[in-house]
Write an enzyme that holds these catalytic residues in place. Structure first.
Site, PDB file in Angstrom:
ATOM      1  N   CYS A   1      12.212   3.818  -2.788  1.00 46.91           N
ATOM      2  CA  CYS A   1      11.387   4.326  -3.892  1.00 46.91           C
ATOM      3  C   CYS A   1      11.049   5.816  -3.709  1.00 46.91           C
ATOM      4  O   CYS A   1      11.913   6.648  -3.933  1.00 46.91           O
ATOM      5  CB  CYS A   1      10.157   3.461  -4.090  1.00 46.91           C
ATOM      6  SG  CYS A   1       9.528   3.603  -5.767  1.00 46.91           S
TER       7      CYS A   1
ATOM      8  N   HIS B   1      11.849  -1.868  -4.064  1.00 49.24           N
ATOM      9  CA  HIS B   1      11.013  -2.136  -2.871  1.00 49.24           C
ATOM     10  C   HIS B   1      11.538  -3.337  -2.074  1.00 49.24           C
ATOM     11  O   HIS B   1      11.019  -4.444  -2.228  1.00 49.24           O
ATOM     12  CB  HIS B   1       9.565  -2.387  -3.308  1.00 49.24           C
ATOM     13  CG  HIS B   1       8.845  -1.144  -3.705  1.00 49.24           C
ATOM     14  ND1 HIS B   1       7.995  -0.471  -2.855  1.00 49.24           N
ATOM     15  CD2 HIS B   1       8.881  -0.440  -4.845  1.00 49.24           C
ATOM     16  CE1 HIS B   1       7.530   0.602  -3.467  1.00 49.24           C
ATOM     17  NE2 HIS B   1       8.045   0.648  -4.673  1.00 49.24           N
TER      18      HIS B   1
ATOM     19  N   GLU C   1      11.008  -4.143   0.893  1.00 55.48           N
ATOM     20  CA  GLU C   1      10.005  -4.651   1.852  1.00 55.48           C
ATOM     21  C   GLU C   1       9.099  -5.698   1.214  1.00 55.48           C
ATOM     22  O   GLU C   1       8.358  -6.377   1.924  1.00 55.48           O
ATOM     23  CB  GLU C   1       9.180  -3.479   2.419  1.00 55.48           C
ATOM     24  CG  GLU C   1       8.111  -2.897   1.515  1.00 55.48           C
ATOM     25  CD  GLU C   1       8.656  -2.000   0.403  1.00 55.48           C
ATOM     26  OE1 GLU C   1       9.885  -1.902   0.256  1.00 55.48           O
ATOM     27  OE2 GLU C   1       7.830  -1.432  -0.339  1.00 55.48           O
TER      28      GLU C   1
HETATM   29  N1  GLN Z   1       7.211   7.542  -8.569  1.00 56.12           N
HETATM   30  C1  GLN Z   1       6.925   7.774  -7.198  1.00 56.12           C
HETATM   31  C2  GLN Z   1       7.476   9.104  -6.754  1.00 56.12           C
HETATM   32  O1  GLN Z   1       8.429   9.568  -7.329  1.00 56.12           O
HETATM   33  C3  GLN Z   1       7.516   6.691  -6.363  1.00 56.12           C
HETATM   34  C4  GLN Z   1       6.837   5.387  -6.641  1.00 56.12           C
HETATM   35  C5  GLN Z   1       6.887   4.414  -5.503  1.00 56.12           C
HETATM   36  O2  GLN Z   1       7.237   4.795  -4.390  1.00 56.12           O
HETATM   37  N2  GLN Z   1       6.503   3.202  -5.751  1.00 56.12           N
HETATM   38  O3  GLN Z   1       6.968   9.678  -5.836  1.00 56.12           O
END
Ligand code: GLN
Length: 192
Positions: A82, A170, A172
């Site tokens: 992410c 995600h 995890e």
């Molecule tokens: N949108 C966030 C970013 O770009 C990431 C979101 C997340 O890690 N759940 O930093």
């Protein structure tokens, strides 16, 4: 014996540690996990996991601590999830610090805001997988040396370039160790 560091700043740090420990066990690998916050902490790590959170905040932390330069110098494998996906990229419309290890242009919050978070069936390297998307990014453009590991809705959501693996969702938060196992194998390949 390998050591996998987990960047301990924001996001699902504990969850990453639990699933990495479980993956090491499943693979029967002699290894351990360790939380990493400083340059001192990372010295004995053979790989690093960068979890979700706010990529701009994590990027500033990496710069401030000198961890970004260390990662560029040592080139240890990284799994970015992410926000970690964003940090591994080398192009983004906003001005923010990036590690730049994967040749891709990233769209932050590419699937919408927090309340548009969702869970869906995807395939990861042709295997069924449950993707959990929370303000997830995607790659709108990738370089020719980037391997696509998964797409959803025509969008690139998981990639690998050299020893760097980035997933927009995600892993995890699932029980499935597929992605962490793939990363551990990459770390082993690099230490051998
Ligand atoms: N949108 C966030 C970013 O770009 C990431 C979101 C997340 O890690 N759940 O930093």
């Amino acid at each position: 014996m390998i050591t996998i560091g987990i960047l301990d700043l924001q996001g699902d740090v504990k969850e990453h540690q639990i699933i990495t420990d479980k993956s090491l066990q499943e693979l029967n690998v002699d290894g351990k996990t360790k939380l990493v916050n400083t340059l001192d902490d990372i010295q004995d790590c053979d790989g690093l996991i960068i979890s979700g959170g706010e990529s701009s905040t994590i990027g500033m932390h990496l710069e401030k601590t000198g961890l970004d330069q260390y990662l560029k110098d040592t080139k240890i494998p990284i799994l970015g999830t992410c926000a970690g996906f964003v940090l591994l990229s080398n192009k983004i419309s906003k001005d923010q610090p990036l590690l730049g290890f994967i040749d891709m242009t990233v769209e932050r919050n590419g699937f919408g805001r927090q309340r548009m978070s969702f869970e869906t069936d995807i395939t990861f390297m042709n295997q069924p997988y449950n993707g959990i998307f929370i303000r997830a990014p995607y790659a709108s453009n990738i370089g020719e040396n980037v391997e696509v590991l998964s797409k959803y809705d025509e969008k690139v959501i998981a990639v690998k370039q050299n020893q760097y693996i980035a997933v927009a969702f995600h892993p995890e938060l699932t029980e499935d160790t597929l992605i962490h196992r793939k990363f551990i194998k990459e770390v082993i390949r690099c230490v051998e």
